[in-house]
Structure formats: structure tokens, C-alpha cells
Design an enzyme around this catalytic site. Structure first.
Site, mmCIF file in Angstrom:
data_model
loop_
_atom_site.group_PDB
_atom_site.id
_atom_site.type_symbol
_atom_site.label_atom_id
_atom_site.label_comp_id
_atom_site.label_asym_id
_atom_site.label_seq_id
_atom_site.Cartn_x
_atom_site.Cartn_y
_atom_site.Cartn_z
ATOM 1 C CB CYS A 53 -0.977 0.095 1.296
ATOM 2 S SG CYS A 53 -0.087 -0.008 2.822
ATOM 3 C CD GLU A 178 -1.851 1.422 12.944
ATOM 4 O OE1 GLU A 178 -3.027 2.175 12.945
ATOM 5 O OE2 GLU A 178 -1.765 0.724 12.139
ATOM 6 C CB SER A 314 1.000 -8.948 8.470
ATOM 7 O OG SER A 314 0.067 -8.224 7.725
#
Length: 406
Positions: A53, A178, A314
Site C-alpha cells: 500500500c 501501531e 501482519s
């Protein structure tokens, strides 16, 4: 959209042609139907959107530029740059070292760093505390920063609504890099709590409506709330943001649920809703959403099985696997090396959280396989998986012939 410089080892002539054909015919990205590669005995249905991405390409470009432009410097990454074993292995082979593992455990002591060292912030971003730690060592935490712009967008939005008096609910995996970074940035401006899923959101709702005692909150959400968080005071006005790799539908479901709970609790009229619940729809990552929508469209077709490629840690890839598993037999693999032969594959079992050996392709006249991968998976890895599977079949068409029909 910006074009990035990506190392040749991650590119693929085959996958590149597939993506370019779709871009040419669908410039506005409104067609989510899969790409069909029919070789006669084997047919592939390939998701409309998959692979690197914007945020990952940005991170890859900065990472390799840092290595190439600093041959005389020691180069450290805070942790894995992205969750892909091939990319991280190549970085390590070039002398890069990771300071922490993906859970935040220290691998190299901070005191070993020197001001002249290059320290790269991964695509997930990092916490305010780590930025301050680097600054205290004379290292600029922003010089080699690969933080995804869409992650930063979430931080900025959380800051904006925090300044308007809302508390922040972060939908994410509490231990993910994150989410840890988003939590750290959010709590600078607003009381913040993390919910992992709808079940935890439903638990949080019981504190919104005062069904559970305040004291129990600190046990139920241990390690997931900001210092000084008071559920009786801080759950009156909220906004929901997310870890960008979560299922968009899950985040929206949690936001819709908490909105309904808080509106009913305050008996708010339609014009009063935003007084209690902030609109944060614009924080959902477009790339994550595109990959997930492409997978939903993929699953509208019939196939014998699905193969999903990507790093086992992931998050965005894991969610694609979860979607596929709801409909058909799904094989989650890291690369073509996971395919041992036509009848045997080494896949990752999400439920057992370990690799397992499984039977793979059954003998039949024609096999149809759904194929996709996560946002951190290189095109070269996808190509290798496709070619490995293709090698098990006697096909009636060459790959260039099939690609020419796209």
C-alpha cells in the site's frame, strides 16, 4: 498519487502486468471483481487490490534510501519496519539491527546508541516516550521516520477531537506497535482507552451506562487506559479511532454500537448526538478498506480454496484470512517455500497460533484458487506463490497468453 522507488527484488513482471491492466480499465477503482487467470486445469481468482500500500511503499523507499545514503553509519530500526519476513530479512542482511521486537521488548540497550547513529521509525509509528528517549540520546526521531501518513492522520484526528473535550476509544490490538503508538499520541490530548473487539466495547458500554462499578474498570481494562482515566467522568463524550489495519467493518460496528449506547444513555435528540459522540469516519485507511472490500468481492465467487500470503504477525493479512475462512478452506502462508509439494503445505493456523502441516491440492479435473495477500507483501512473493502452484498442473495456456487477455 506519488510514485515510490522500490527495490527490484520486490517487483514482479507478472503481478505488475495484472495491476497495470486493472488500473487502466478501472481508473476510479470502482470495480472490485477479481482478476481471472484461466490456464485450463487451474484457474486463479486474484483479488482486485492486494500487496504494498502507499504507507508500505513510503516506508520501503525511506528505509533503503537511508541504507544507501549512509554507508558509514550504524543503522537501527526501532523494530520490524513492516510485518513481512522477506523484507525484514533483507534489511537484516544489509547490516541493519532492530532495537526492539514487535512486542516492545528491548533487544539492544538504548545506551548503546550514539548521536551519529541512524535510527529508523517503522511504518507503524512509535510512541511519544520513545521519541523522547531518542531525543535524550541526541538522536532526531523524525529524521528517518517511515510512519504511514494514514497512521498520522488517526493521531491528528484523535488530537483534534481530544481538544474539543472528547475522550478517545481506540479500536486496536493492545500490544500491536501501531496501537501502542496511537494510544501514546492520543493520551497527550485526551483520556484514552483501548478496546480490542466488540466484546470489549460491550464491556465498556456497561461503564458508560453506569451498570458496573467504577473500581472494576481498572481491572477489566488493565494496561489499556491512560493515567488518571475516570470512567464516570471520561465516558460521557467519546470518539472512536482505530488501528488502521483492523477490519473496517469491525471498527464501524464498534463505533455504531457505542454511539447508540451513549445517545440512549443521555436521551440525546438527533441534533444533540455530536455533543456526545464525535464523527471519526474519515480516519479509516483507504488501502486497508480497499483490500478488505476486494476480498469481500472475491468471496462472492466459487472456488475450491483460498491462499492468503503475508507475514504471520501482519494484522491486515490476518483479517483477510479471517474473512476467507468464513467461506472456504484457507491457507495462510508466508511464501512459496511454504508449499512443499502439490499435496502438502505448511500453513499458519490462526486459532492454534502456530504453523501446521496440511494436505493441499486435491486431484480433480479443474481447480479454482482464490489468491490474495496483505499490504506488506511484495509482488515478487505473490508471483513466486502463483508460479509454484501453477507448476503442479499441466496447463493448456502459457502465462503470457493468459496475461494478454486482461
Amino acid at each position: 498519487m506519488k510514485s515510490f522507488v522500490i527495490p527490484e527484488i520486490y517487483k514482479s513482471n507478472i503481478i505488475g502486468k495484472i495491476k497495470e491492466a486493472r488500473r487502466t480499465k478501472d481508473k476510479l477503482k470502482k470495480d472490485f471483481t477479481p482478476t481471472v487467470l484461466d490456464f485450463g486445469s487451474i484457474k486463479f481468482l486474484i483479488a482486485r487490490h492486494f500487496g504494498f500500500c502507499y504507507g508500505v511503499e513510503n516506508a520501503v523507499e525511506i528505509a533503503y534510501k537511508t541504507i544507501n545514503e549512509n554507508p558509514d553509519k550504524r543503522i537501527f530500526f526501532l523494530s520490524e519496519m513492516i510485518h513481512n519476513p522477506d523484507v525484514n530479512a533483507d534489511l537484516l542482511s544489509q547490516g541493519v539491527k532492530f532495537l526492539m521486537d514487535t512486542k516492545g521488548n528491548q533487544l539492544i540497550d538504548w545506551q548503546e546508541l550514539k548521536p551519529e547513529d541512524a535510527v529508523v521509525v517503522p511504518a507503524f509509528g512509535t510512541t511519544i516516550e520513545i521519541q523522547q528517549q531518542l531525543s535524550s540520546l541526541g538522536i532526531d526521531p523524525y529524521k528517518y521516520d517511515t510512519t504511514c501518513p494514514f497512521v498520522e492522520k488517526v493521531w491528528n484526528r484523535a488530537g483534534q477531537i481530544g481538544e474539543r473535550g472528547y475522550s478517545i476509544v481506540v479500536h486496536g490490538k493492545p500490544n500491536h506497535e501501531e496501537t501502542r503508538a496511537t494510544f501514546s499520541h492520543s493520551k497527550q490530548n485526551a483520556p484514552t482507552v483501548v478496546v480490542n473487539d466488540l466484546k470489549e466495547a460491550e464491556l465498556l458500554a456497561k461503564y458508560i451506562i453506569r451498570e458496573l462499578p467504577k473500581e472494576q474498570f481498572y481491572t477489566d481494562f488493565a494496561g489499556q487506559y491512560s493515567e488518571g482515566f475516570d470512567p464516570e467522568r471520561d465516558l460521557n463524550r467519546i470518539g472512536v479511532v482505530n488501528q488502521t489495519t483492523m477490519l473496517a467493518s469491525d471498527t464501524q460496528g464498534i463505533a455504531d454500537y457505542l454511539k447508540k449506547v451513549i445517545v440512549e444513555h443521555h436521551k440525546a435528540q438527533p441534533a444533540e448526538v455530536e455533543r456526545y459522540f464525535a464523527n471519526t469516519r474519515d480516519t479509516l485507511c483507504y488501502a486497508t478498506n480497499d483490500n478488505q472490500e476486494a476480498t469481500y468481492a472475491l468471496l462472492e465467487n466459487e472456488a475450491d480454496l483460498a491462499v492468503v500470503v503475508g507475514g504471520y504477525n501482519s494484522s491486515n493479512t490476518t483479517h483477510l484470512v479471517e474473512l476467507c475462512e468464513q467461506k472456504l478452506s484457507t491457507f495462510f502462508i508466508q511464501s512459496h517455500e511454504s508449499i512443499l509439494d502439490k499435496n502438502l503445505i505448511k500453513r499458519y493456523d490462526l486459532h492454534k497460533k502456530q504453523e501446521v502441516m496440511s494436505e493441499f491440492l486435491a486431484e480433480k479435473e479443474k481447480t479454482t484458487i482464490m489468491l490474495t495477500c496483505g499490504a506488506s507483501c511484495p509482488d515478487a512473493v505473490m508471483e513466486a506463490v502463483l508460479l509454484k502452484i501453477l507448476s503442479f498442473f499441466n496447463t493448456t495456456k502459457e502465462i503470457d497468453e493468459v496475461l494478454s487477455t486482461l
